[in-house]
Write an enzyme that holds these catalytic residues in place. Structure first.
Site, PDB file in Angstrom:
ATOM      1  N   GLN A   1       0.820  -1.223   0.000  1.00 20.65           N
ATOM      2  CA  GLN A   1       0.000   0.000   0.000  1.00 20.65           C
ATOM      3  C   GLN A   1       0.854   1.274   0.000  1.00 20.65           C
ATOM      4  O   GLN A   1       0.423   2.326   0.479  1.00 20.65           O
ATOM      5  CB  GLN A   1      -0.958  -0.010   1.193  1.00 20.65           C
ATOM      6  CG  GLN A   1      -2.139  -0.956   0.998  1.00 20.65           C
ATOM      7  CD  GLN A   1      -3.026  -0.551  -0.180  1.00 20.65           C
ATOM      8  OE1 GLN A   1      -3.089   0.618  -0.579  1.00 20.65           O
ATOM      9  NE2 GLN A   1      -3.708  -1.527  -0.769  1.00 20.65           N
ATOM     10  N   SER A   2       2.043   1.205  -0.561  1.00 15.99           N
ATOM     11  CA  SER A   2       2.928   2.372  -0.603  1.00 15.99           C
ATOM     12  C   SER A   2       2.326   3.527  -1.403  1.00 15.99           C
ATOM     13  O   SER A   2       1.935   3.362  -2.559  1.00 15.99           O
ATOM     14  CB  SER A   2       4.252   1.949  -1.246  1.00 15.99           C
ATOM     15  OG  SER A   2       5.003   3.091  -1.629  1.00 15.99           O
ATOM     16  N   ASN A   3       2.294   4.704  -0.767  1.00 17.79           N
ATOM     17  CA  ASN A   3       1.881   5.907  -1.502  1.00 17.79           C
ATOM     18  C   ASN A   3       2.962   6.332  -2.488  1.00 17.79           C
ATOM     19  O   ASN A   3       2.668   6.962  -3.506  1.00 17.79           O
ATOM     20  CB  ASN A   3       1.628   7.056  -0.520  1.00 17.79           C
ATOM     21  CG  ASN A   3       0.460   6.777   0.393  1.00 17.79           C
ATOM     22  OD1 ASN A   3      -0.657   6.569  -0.075  1.00 17.79           O
ATOM     23  ND2 ASN A   3       0.703   6.751   1.687  1.00 17.79           N
TER      24      ASN A   3
END
Ligand SMILES: *Cc1c(COP(=O)(O)O)cnc(C)c1O
Length: 315
Positions: free
Chosen positions: A66-68
């Site tokens: 879920q890395s931005n």
């Protein structure tokens, strides 16, 4: 390279200030406008330009599923026609796998990554070191196919990434020339914190609220700060002991939901009509509110909103 819409707004939070009996302002880097906003767009303006200048045809990075950063990196690669690869794990960890569940699932940033055409290479959970090794294997495989690769560190935390936040601090000081007593930001891979610390030096104290339960991370910050000083040829390096990093609000671990943060997200949504995320900005605001109540923070306080909204839709 122009990706983000600057300057982002800076304004007072009237209802939160009244609620806490304090003076709280916000810098809206959730509204950088590029690929749903957040702090990584500023860094990418420089990192993508560097990748292009190096003659790269592909970019390789890594992060949590879920890395931005991976989301915004993917969008930036689309803008310039670079191939984007990311090694990801649902929950990369330092020493031991955390007991509680992370913010995960195929929605949120993972969904956006697919839309932006990021080639996600997902691995079973393991340590950050293992994840870095996987990213390096991907880079080597691309090079073996004759593709020049630009390796982008996790979170974009290279000296150029920190440089973009030195400029961001200058942008905020133009908007509020009196400065602040405190600038509070979510902090993880470090270039946001390191750049703000350099840019606000002599004007405002910068406090990072950690997203990761890793006290030794400030050694990395000091190294990055040294790199920033070399890049700018200015006397702005901060040694490790000058970084204020509060680790009290990481909850059960990096990317793990906690009830206090859920309540903070709801509070801000209802008092101010904007959103925070469960991994970074929500935990940072939980810290800010608690520290104001304990009177450890006072005076004019600027909350640096780093974005991260897609994780609200992660499951
Ligand atoms: C990456 C990120 C941070 C942390 O920034 P670093 O420069 O990696 O320390 C904070 N908030 C959000 C929403 C992020 O995506």
């Amino acid at each position: 390279m122009n990706l983000v819409c600057l300057p982002t707004p800076l304004h007072r939070l009237d209802r939160l200030s009244a609620h806490l009996g304090a003076e709280i302002w916000v810098k809206r880097d959730d509204l950088t406008g590029f690929a749903l906003g957040g702090n990584k767009g500023r860094k990418l303006e420089f990192l993508i330009a560097e990748a292009l200048n190096s003659g790269a045809k592909a970019v390789v990075s890594c992060g949590a599923l879920q890395s931005n950063f991976v989301r915004q990196l993917g969008a930036a690669c689309s803008v310039v026609g670079l191939e984007c690869h990311a090694a990801v794990m649902e929950t990369p960890y330092e020493d031991e796998i955390p007991a509680a569940l992370p913010v995960g699932g195929p929605g949120g940033n993972a969904l956006l990554d697919r839309l932006f055409g990021v080639q996600l290479h997902q691995y079973p959970n393991g340590t950050w070191e293992e994840l870095y090794d996987h990213a390096e294997e991907i880079a080597k495989a691309l090079e073996a196919q004759g593709k020049p690769v630009s390796r982008v560190p996790v979170g974009g935390s290279a000296p150029l990434g920190a440089f973009s936040f030195l400029l961001a601090a200058e942008e905020a000081l133009e908007q509020a020339p009196d400065g602040f007593d405190w600038v509070v930001t979510a902090s993880s891979s470090g270039s946001t914190h390191v750049g703000l610390q350099a840019g606000f030096k002599g004007h405002s104290r910068v406090l990072g609220i950690a997203a990761d339960p890793e006290p030794e991370i400030i050694q990395d910050f000091a190294e990055l700060s040294q790199g920033l000083a070399e890049l700018t040829r200015a006397d702005i390096a901060s040694p490790a002991h000058e970084f204020r990093l509060n680790l009290d609000y990481t909850g059960a671990g990096y990317s793990v939901h906690d009830e206090a943060t859920t309540q903070t997200i709801q509070l801000l949504a209802r008092l101010e009509g904007f959103l925070l995320d469960p991994v970074y900005s929500g935990k940072a605001m939980t810290g800010l509110i608690d520290l104001v109540r304990k009177r450890e923070l006072s005076g004019r306080i600027l909350f640096w909103h780093t974005g991260g909204i897609p994780t609200l839709f992660a499951s």
